[in-house]
Design an enzyme around this catalytic site. Sequence first.
Site, short mmCIF file in Angstrom:
data_model
loop_
_atom_site.label_atom_id
_atom_site.label_comp_id
_atom_site.label_asym_id
_atom_site.label_seq_id
_atom_site.Cartn_x
_atom_site.Cartn_y
_atom_site.Cartn_z
N HIS A 1 0.86 -1.19 0.00
CA HIS A 1 0.00 0.00 0.00
C HIS A 1 0.89 1.23 0.00
CE1 HIS A 1 -3.91 -1.87 1.82
NE2 HIS A 1 -3.31 -2.70 0.98
N GLU B 1 0.91 3.92 1.82
CA GLU B 1 1.38 4.36 3.13
C GLU B 1 2.54 3.49 3.63
OE1 GLU B 1 -3.16 5.04 3.07
OE2 GLU B 1 -1.75 3.53 2.32
N CYS C 1 -6.37 2.08 5.65
CA CYS C 1 -7.00 0.82 6.02
C CYS C 1 -6.47 0.38 7.39
CB CYS C 1 -6.68 -0.24 4.96
SG CYS C 1 -4.95 -0.81 5.01
N CYS D 1 -2.58 -0.15 7.40
CA CYS D 1 -1.81 1.10 7.32
C CYS D 1 -1.99 1.96 8.57
CB CYS D 1 -2.20 1.87 6.06
SG CYS D 1 -1.72 0.99 4.55
#
Length: 168
Positions: A52, A54, A82, A85
Amino acid sequence: MDHAGYMRKALAEAEKAYALGEVPVGAIVVVGGEIIGRGHNLRETLKDSTAHAEILALREAAGRLGDWRLNGSTVYSTIEPCPMCAGALVQFRVKALVYGVADPKAGAVDSVIDVVRQPCFNHQVEVVAGVLEEDCRAIIRSFFRKLREKKVAGEMAELVEGARLEIE
């Protein structure tokens, strides 16, 4: 640079993901006015569900600082993080999160659950939501609209090919 200026940098990362056919999410990590980490979604490219934006930005920042503790850092993300993260923000000891658009299906800051401000954890993250919200929403909507159009076009092509084969 203000929050909007940094969010534009995160949006530039999201555009990189978009160009790769990835869900267009971008993130940057800022310490002392300097961007020390950048990331955009690479889940499909790397075949890695943890890739992801992040997470990638946090890893880069930690590498540059030579420490997993990102004390005093601010993470700018185009979408509400999410659970994975959000948990990483706590684990990396991020001071603040600034995000663009809420994620009503998977957001783990304000929408579904709140991971980053849990008083039971030994660290909490300050949150600023809604920075360049419309711009952040627009890139996500554009991506999924094109994805749906491509899917429909593919389904139509299959139907046409199937009909052509039946006629021959």
